[in-house]
Scaffold this motif. Structure first.
Motif, short mmCIF file in Angstrom:
data_model
loop_
_atom_site.label_atom_id
_atom_site.label_comp_id
_atom_site.label_asym_id
_atom_site.label_seq_id
_atom_site.Cartn_x
_atom_site.Cartn_y
_atom_site.Cartn_z
N MET A 1 3.19 0.51 -12.82
CA MET A 1 4.37 -0.22 -12.39
C MET A 1 4.83 0.33 -11.04
O MET A 1 5.08 1.51 -10.88
CB MET A 1 5.47 -0.07 -13.43
N SER A 2 4.94 -0.52 -10.07
CA SER A 2 5.31 -0.15 -8.70
C SER A 2 6.80 -0.43 -8.46
O SER A 2 7.33 -1.45 -8.87
CB SER A 2 4.46 -0.97 -7.74
N VAL A 3 7.45 0.49 -7.77
CA VAL A 3 8.85 0.32 -7.41
C VAL A 3 8.91 -0.41 -6.08
O VAL A 3 8.25 -0.05 -5.12
CB VAL A 3 9.56 1.68 -7.29
N GLN A 4 9.71 -1.47 -6.02
CA GLN A 4 9.88 -2.26 -4.81
C GLN A 4 11.22 -1.94 -4.17
O GLN A 4 12.25 -1.95 -4.83
CB GLN A 4 9.82 -3.76 -5.12
N MET A 5 11.20 -1.64 -2.89
CA MET A 5 12.43 -1.37 -2.16
C MET A 5 12.95 -2.66 -1.53
O MET A 5 12.20 -3.38 -0.88
CB MET A 5 12.21 -0.33 -1.08
N GLN A 6 14.22 -2.95 -1.74
CA GLN A 6 14.85 -4.12 -1.16
C GLN A 6 15.61 -3.71 0.10
O GLN A 6 16.23 -2.65 0.14
CB GLN A 6 15.86 -4.72 -2.13
N PHE A 52 25.21 -1.33 -2.79
CA PHE A 52 23.93 -1.99 -2.57
C PHE A 52 22.83 -1.17 -3.24
O PHE A 52 22.74 0.04 -3.05
CB PHE A 52 23.64 -2.10 -1.06
N THR A 53 22.00 -1.81 -4.04
CA THR A 53 20.92 -1.14 -4.75
C THR A 53 19.60 -1.44 -4.07
O THR A 53 19.11 -2.57 -4.16
CB THR A 53 20.87 -1.60 -6.23
N PRO A 54 19.00 -0.47 -3.37
CA PRO A 54 17.76 -0.73 -2.63
C PRO A 54 16.50 -0.80 -3.49
O PRO A 54 15.46 -1.24 -3.05
CB PRO A 54 17.67 0.42 -1.64
N TYR A 55 16.59 -0.37 -4.76
CA TYR A 55 15.40 -0.38 -5.62
C TYR A 55 15.58 -1.34 -6.79
O TYR A 55 16.63 -1.40 -7.38
CB TYR A 55 15.11 1.03 -6.16
N GLU A 56 14.51 -2.07 -7.08
CA GLU A 56 14.54 -3.00 -8.22
C GLU A 56 14.28 -2.26 -9.50
O GLU A 56 13.53 -1.32 -9.56
CB GLU A 56 13.48 -4.09 -8.05
#
Length: 56
Positions: A1-6, A52-56
């Motif tokens: 599972m990969s963490v995506q940065m927003q 603001f949450t930069p990680y999903e």
């Protein structure tokens, strides 16, 4: 599972109301509209903060 940065795509100055959007082609923030440029001497305080949450 990969963490995506927003990344934020729009921002609004909490002091003068200036609205900007991120332009990928120029890699820079640009005015969202020509009619809402805000105050020219404002030290902008953008609405991007601890909520603001930069990680999903």
């Amino acid at each position: 599972m990969s963490v995506q940065m927003q990344k934020p795509t729009t921002r609004v100055c909490e002091r003068c109301g200036r609205t900007e959007r991120w332009d990928n082609s120029q890699s820079a923030w640009q005015h969202a509209s020509d009619s809402d440029r805000g105050h020219p001497h404002c030290i902008h305080e953008w609405d991007i903060n601890g909520s603001f949450t930069p990680y999903e």
